[in-house]
Design a protein around this motif. Structure first.
Motif, PDB file in Angstrom:
ATOM      1  N   LEU A 290       0.843  -1.045   0.009  1.00  0.00           N
ATOM      2  CA  LEU A 290       0.331   0.133  -0.022  1.00  0.00           C
ATOM      3  C   LEU A 290       0.794   1.150  -0.004  1.00  0.00           C
ATOM      4  O   LEU A 290       0.454   2.043  -0.909  1.00  0.00           O
ATOM      5  CB  LEU A 290      -0.844  -0.008   1.257  1.00  0.00           C
ATOM      6  CG  LEU A 290      -2.087  -0.891   1.098  1.00  0.00           C
ATOM      7  CD1 LEU A 290      -2.937  -0.966   2.572  1.00  0.00           C
ATOM      8  CD2 LEU A 290      -3.049  -0.867   0.070  1.00  0.00           C
ATOM      9  N   GLY A 291       2.044   1.088   0.792  1.00  0.00           N
ATOM     10  CA  GLY A 291       2.797   2.253   0.804  1.00  0.00           C
ATOM     11  C   GLY A 291       3.700   2.624  -0.554  1.00  0.00           C
ATOM     12  O   GLY A 291       3.844   3.589  -1.050  1.00  0.00           O
TER      13      GLY A 291
ATOM     14  N   LEU B 295       3.296   5.957  -2.798  1.00  0.00           N
ATOM     15  CA  LEU B 295       4.382   6.496  -3.310  1.00  0.00           C
ATOM     16  C   LEU B 295       4.394   6.817  -4.858  1.00  0.00           C
ATOM     17  O   LEU B 295       4.876   7.847  -5.444  1.00  0.00           O
ATOM     18  CB  LEU B 295       5.696   5.904  -3.015  1.00  0.00           C
ATOM     19  CG  LEU B 295       6.165   5.896  -1.480  1.00  0.00           C
ATOM     20  CD1 LEU B 295       7.342   4.889  -1.305  1.00  0.00           C
ATOM     21  CD2 LEU B 295       6.626   7.410  -1.165  1.00  0.00           C
ATOM     22  N   VAL B 296       3.789   5.970  -5.438  1.00  0.00           N
ATOM     23  CA  VAL B 296       3.702   5.944  -6.816  1.00  0.00           C
ATOM     24  C   VAL B 296       2.815   7.012  -7.243  1.00  0.00           C
ATOM     25  O   VAL B 296       3.086   7.929  -8.429  1.00  0.00           O
ATOM     26  CB  VAL B 296       3.316   4.378  -7.502  1.00  0.00           C
ATOM     27  CG1 VAL B 296       2.952   4.618  -9.131  1.00  0.00           C
ATOM     28  CG2 VAL B 296       4.636   3.458  -7.471  1.00  0.00           C
TER      29      VAL B 296
ATOM     30  N   PHE C  85       5.317  15.007 -10.335  1.00  0.00           N
ATOM     31  CA  PHE C  85       6.036  14.896 -11.528  1.00  0.00           C
ATOM     32  C   PHE C  85       5.607  14.942 -12.861  1.00  0.00           C
ATOM     33  O   PHE C  85       6.253  15.127 -13.915  1.00  0.00           O
ATOM     34  CB  PHE C  85       7.505  14.052 -11.420  1.00  0.00           C
ATOM     35  CG  PHE C  85       8.135  14.340 -10.058  1.00  0.00           C
ATOM     36  CD1 PHE C  85       9.032  15.447 -10.095  1.00  0.00           C
ATOM     37  CD2 PHE C  85       8.125  13.220  -9.098  1.00  0.00           C
ATOM     38  CE1 PHE C  85       9.887  15.492  -8.971  1.00  0.00           C
ATOM     39  CE2 PHE C  85       8.838  13.397  -7.934  1.00  0.00           C
ATOM     40  CZ  PHE C  85       9.592  14.480  -7.921  1.00  0.00           C
ATOM     41  N   SER C  86       4.345  14.854 -13.108  1.00  0.00           N
ATOM     42  CA  SER C  86       3.577  14.448 -14.154  1.00  0.00           C
ATOM     43  C   SER C  86       2.875  15.969 -14.503  1.00  0.00           C
ATOM     44  O   SER C  86       2.179  16.359 -13.253  1.00  0.00           O
ATOM     45  CB  SER C  86       2.633  13.343 -14.511  1.00  0.00           C
ATOM     46  OG  SER C  86       2.079  13.282 -15.654  1.00  0.00           O
TER      47      SER C  86
END
Length: 437
Positions: free
Chosen positions: A252-253, A257-258, A265-266
């Motif tokens: 889950l972490g 993070l993803v 950054f997108s």
């Protein structure tokens, strides 16, 4: 009759699955109501299954059954608000039969590991056996099962859909390649955890895992491949970190993070990125993004009871097709009904995960069930679950309810030389589910 089984599966479940694998043209029309084969089975079994639940004869009602009831009542209210009393009851009645009926089919008849294993074996065998028809279909563009069954019932042949990767997108016996693909992909975790038992050396089991993968690929649809990839990913994670405590919190972490990384950054939202890279066509990805934007705006305008089956605001050139199951539920029936469905799914998975001391086969069954639902739930953000796919999803949710309240087989303590044998002690769930009856 109640104990009779077909291929080891309770006969109502076998008939239900047989009905799901029929085109919608195989059925009857009753007034303005279309009764497909699986609907006929659910209608015939609805009251008996409900009585089994309420009487406690096979299973006792609990909080999760209340969530199903609450969702159905809110959906009925939204449809009455949309179409008036008569039309709302007609549409709401068949929705309740499909939603609650499919849930009850899994809840009432899959009550033990033996039941689940027999169902998993029959499910995987069905998917693999259909490859004998769908592989020639992909190569010859002749829709053997769909058009053959439709011709017998007087229905229409399969509609034209453009090829992908030089292959015909296969229908199997279903009304659309997506239906066939998700039906096939849903058997992946069953094949890996229950049939192959997580052993790469189990050649017979691994051949069935490969057969499920081939069946999914032949559909030529992105949604089913998402179901397959998600199941494969969490299965690989479980194998790699099986000895690590808290591995699911770690996962889950990682997801968090993803998500955060994409958001930072997108220049696009994480949803836009997900849809873009998990669909075959740039056009379909763009269409799904527009559907999400206009659909969420509609939910914001009608948050409590939704719009029923009414039309939603969008540009005139946009199709009314909603390729997002979760968004469609919120848009049609409101956020409270959506929250009850999500609560049912997550609550069951969490409750089953909290049980300790389960035998190893039960743990594999729990992984197979939970990972299947995870794959479908993720893919449902890019596809709509309708007809056979909708009732399959609800049945699969119900088919794992036994993991929460079924008594664990008794275990024997080690005997000490010269000591009297100790009685076998049942292992009980650490946090029993609150009962209603």
């Amino acid at each position: 009759m109640p104990g009779r089984k077909i291929l080891g599966v309770p006969w109502p479940v076998a008939l239900f699955f047989l009905g799901m694998m029929m085109p919608t043209s195989v059925g009857i029309s009753l007034g303005g109501l279309r009764l497909s084969a699986y609907r006929i089975v659910l209608l015939a079994m609805f009251v008996p299954m409900l009585m089994m639940l309420l009487s406690g004869r096979r299973v006792r009602a609990n909080t999760f059954d209340a969530l199903v009831l609450g969702h159905c009542l809110l959906a009925l209210a939204s449809l009455i608000r949309w179409g008036g009393l008569q039309q709302g009851i007609e549409s709401g009645g068949i929705y309740i039969v499909e939603f609650a009926g499919a849930w009850l089919m899994g809840r009432v008849y899959i009550r033990s590991y033996e039941d689940f294993r027999a169902f998993a074996r029959a499910f995987v065998l069905t998917v693999v056996a259909m490859v004998a028809f769908t592989l020639p279909e992909a190569l010859t563009s002749v829709h053997i099962l769909h058009d053959g069954l439709a011709a017998i019932s007087g229905g229409a042949p399969a509609p034209f859909i453009e090829q992908r990767m030089g292959l015909e997108r296969t229908f199997g016996p279903f009304d659309h390649p997506i239906l066939y693909g998700v039906f096939s992909a849903a058997a992946f975790s069953m094949a890996w955890f229950v049939i192959a038992e997580k052993r790469l050396t189990n050649l017979r089991g691994m051949s069935q895992v490969a057969g499920v993968g081939l069946a999914t690929f032949l559909s030529g649809s992105g949604g089913p491949l998402v179901v397959l990839v998600m199941q494969g990913f969490v299965a690989a994670w479980e194998r790699a970190f099986r000895g690590v405590q808290g591995r699911w919190l770690m996962l889950l972490g990682l997801f968090a993070l993803v998500y955060l990384g994409i958001d930072l950054f997108s220049n696009r939202t994480p949803f836009h990125v997900f849809v873009t890279y998990f669909t075959f066509s740039t056009t379909s990805a763009y269409n799904r993004i527009l559907l999400f934007e206009f659909g969420t705006a509609e939910v914001a305008r009608h948050p409590f009871l939704g719009i029923g089956l009414g039309d939603w605001q969008r540009p005139v050139w946009m199709s009314d097709s909603m390729d997002n199951f979760w968004l469609l539920i919120a848009m049609r029936h409101g956020l409270p009904a959506w929250a009850m469905l999500v609560g049912l799914l997550l609550g069951l998975v969490i409750a089953s995960a909290r049980r300790r001391g389960l035998p190893e086969p039960w743990k594999r069954a729990r992984h197979a069930w939970a990972f299947t639902l995870f794959g479908i739930a993720v893919a449902a953000a890019t596809v709509h679950l309708w007809n056979a796919l909708f009732v399959l999803f609800l049945f699969l949710i119900g088919s794992g309810a036994w993991l929460v309240d079924a008594p664990v087989p008794q275990t024997r303590r080690k005997r000490i030389v010269g000591a009297l044998p100790l009685p076998a002690m049942p292992i009980r769930p650490r946090a029993p589910v609150a009962r209603l009856f």
